[in-house]
Design a protein around this motif. Sequence first.
Motif, PDB file in Angstrom:
ATOM      1  N   THR A  12      35.859  11.890 -34.346  1.00 50.60           N
ATOM      2  CA  THR A  12      35.116  11.083 -35.429  1.00 50.60           C
ATOM      3  C   THR A  12      33.742  11.313 -35.149  1.00 50.60           C
ATOM      4  N   THR A  13      32.788  11.819 -36.168  1.00 49.29           N
ATOM      5  CA  THR A  13      31.385  11.883 -35.804  1.00 49.29           C
ATOM      6  C   THR A  13      30.759  11.062 -36.619  1.00 49.29           C
ATOM      7  N   ILE A  14      29.287  10.680 -36.225  1.00 48.52           N
ATOM      8  CA  ILE A  14      28.594   9.799 -36.796  1.00 48.52           C
ATOM      9  C   ILE A  14      27.089  10.543 -37.273  1.00 48.52           C
ATOM     10  N   ASP A  15      26.978  10.571 -38.470  1.00 48.34           N
ATOM     11  CA  ASP A  15      25.574  10.892 -39.097  1.00 48.34           C
ATOM     12  C   ASP A  15      24.857  10.154 -38.618  1.00 48.34           C
ATOM     13  N   ASP A  16      23.532  10.839 -38.102  1.00 50.39           N
ATOM     14  CA  ASP A  16      22.439  10.348 -37.242  1.00 50.39           C
ATOM     15  C   ASP A  16      21.501   9.720 -38.499  1.00 50.39           C
ATOM     16  N   THR A  17      21.435  10.376 -39.601  1.00 48.61           N
ATOM     17  CA  THR A  17      20.477   9.836 -40.634  1.00 48.61           C
ATOM     18  C   THR A  17      21.390   8.758 -41.478  1.00 48.61           C
ATOM     19  N   THR A  18      22.559   8.869 -42.012  1.00 51.31           N
ATOM     20  CA  THR A  18      23.228   7.762 -42.875  1.00 51.31           C
ATOM     21  C   THR A  18      23.851   6.911 -42.091  1.00 51.31           C
ATOM     22  N   GLY A  19      24.166   7.208 -40.636  1.00 52.55           N
ATOM     23  CA  GLY A  19      25.184   6.149 -39.989  1.00 52.55           C
ATOM     24  C   GLY A  19      26.408   6.181 -40.271  1.00 52.55           C
ATOM     25  N   LEU A  20      26.739   7.038 -41.537  1.00 49.80           N
ATOM     26  CA  LEU A  20      28.304   7.047 -41.758  1.00 49.80           C
ATOM     27  C   LEU A  20      29.045   7.846 -40.950  1.00 49.80           C
ATOM     28  N   SER A  21      30.567   7.328 -40.779  1.00 47.72           N
ATOM     29  CA  SER A  21      31.475   7.903 -39.606  1.00 47.72           C
ATOM     30  C   SER A  21      32.286   8.976 -40.650  1.00 47.72           C
ATOM     31  N   THR A  22      32.505  10.106 -40.024  1.00 48.30           N
ATOM     32  CA  THR A  22      33.421  11.173 -40.663  1.00 48.30           C
ATOM     33  C   THR A  22      34.374  11.675 -39.505  1.00 48.30           C
ATOM     34  N   GLU A  23      35.754  11.792 -40.243  1.00 49.15           N
ATOM     35  CA  GLU A  23      36.801  12.348 -39.136  1.00 49.15           C
ATOM     36  C   GLU A  23      36.732  13.827 -39.528  1.00 49.15           C
ATOM     37  N   VAL A  24      36.675  14.415 -38.416  1.00 42.49           N
ATOM     38  CA  VAL A  24      36.726  15.823 -38.289  1.00 42.49           C
ATOM     39  C   VAL A  24      37.489  16.528 -37.496  1.00 42.49           C
ATOM     40  N   ILE A  25      37.708  17.829 -37.680  1.00 42.32           N
ATOM     41  CA  ILE A  25      38.677  18.682 -37.006  1.00 42.32           C
ATOM     42  C   ILE A  25      37.697  19.543 -36.153  1.00 42.32           C
ATOM     43  N   ILE A  26      37.811  19.771 -34.798  1.00 41.14           N
ATOM     44  CA  ILE A  26      36.921  20.499 -33.951  1.00 41.14           C
ATOM     45  C   ILE A  26      37.894  21.611 -33.492  1.00 41.14           C
ATOM     46  N   GLU A  27      37.380  22.877 -33.340  1.00 40.61           N
ATOM     47  CA  GLU A  27      38.103  23.849 -32.532  1.00 40.61           C
ATOM     48  C   GLU A  27      37.079  24.760 -31.994  1.00 40.61           C
ATOM     49  N   GLY A  28      37.277  24.671 -30.493  1.00 35.13           N
ATOM     50  CA  GLY A  28      36.131  25.527 -29.642  1.00 35.13           C
ATOM     51  C   GLY A  28      36.726  25.369 -28.373  1.00 35.13           C
ATOM     52  N   GLU A  29      36.010  26.357 -27.682  1.00 40.04           N
ATOM     53  CA  GLU A  29      36.352  26.490 -26.358  1.00 40.04           C
ATOM     54  C   GLU A  29      35.750  25.311 -25.256  1.00 40.04           C
ATOM     55  N   VAL A  30      36.737  24.933 -24.264  1.00 40.18           N
ATOM     56  CA  VAL A  30      36.430  23.910 -23.485  1.00 40.18           C
ATOM     57  C   VAL A  30      35.413  24.434 -22.411  1.00 40.18           C
ATOM     58  N   LEU A  31      34.258  24.014 -22.388  1.00 40.52           N
ATOM     59  CA  LEU A  31      33.194  24.557 -21.319  1.00 40.52           C
ATOM     60  C   LEU A  31      33.340  23.799 -19.900  1.00 40.52           C
TER      61      LEU A  31
END
Length: 266
Positions: free
Chosen positions: A158-177
């Motif tokens: 879940t990410t939170i928009d810094d401007t609106t404060g709204l939370s959104t469920e997202v799928i993240i795909e990326g390399e673990v650093l």
Amino acid sequence: MSTTSALTTSESSYFQLDTSSREPVQDMGKDEFIQLLVTQLKYQDPFEPMDNTEMVAQLAQFSALEQMMNVAQATEKQMIHSMIGDYVEYSYTNDEGQTEYYIGKVDYVKLSGSEYLLGLGDHEISLDNVYQVYDADNITTNSSPFEVIGKTVQAITTTIDDTTGLSTEVIIEGEVLGIKLIDSEAHVIIGTGEYELVIPFDDVQTIVEKPSVTGRYVVGTVIEDGEEIEVEGYAEYISIDESNTYIYVNGYFVKFEDITDVRDSE
């Protein structure tokens, strides 16, 4: 579901050197030893000079002390270099003076002046910053966060928009650093720069064996200040929400539909 956050762990304690009292140095090294011997010879009574046997004994003590120090230095050097390839838990002070805690793999060791530094990704730390060492050959399944370092994963968070404060469920795909410890809980680090993601390891769903775009060199366009600009670089991660798919490239989020070229290398 946990919330994705930037790096925020900090310590604000202020330490000031107290010069009101100083403790004497308790350990005598070889330099102090030879200086004491020279002083003793300088101020000896010329009518009753130091006995040769006593002088030889003191020189033998000095030689033994020097050999012990050489052995200790060689042992320390061997121990530090043996850490290459192992995983360590360590602290790191960022550019803002905040102390952050990580788990990472020791890539190299180098000598800086008289101090050995360990290289872990983009971090260089002294041995004093290491809290625990994990033998890379003995990492068990109970240490599963280690197993995803350097691999591409998919996570639902879940990410939170810094401007609106709204939370959104997202799928993240990326390399673990790397792995970051927050309140003793392991978090994976995905991406770099301003939009680096720190995601709870519990949110990781799977390891992606054959990434589609992540890690590839891409070219696309974005709108900035009303103008269309071209963005290119390696795709650090993909973010998929309910309405769009974005590729994080060189500090920009490029819509998947605005990607014009994808290749294995630059």
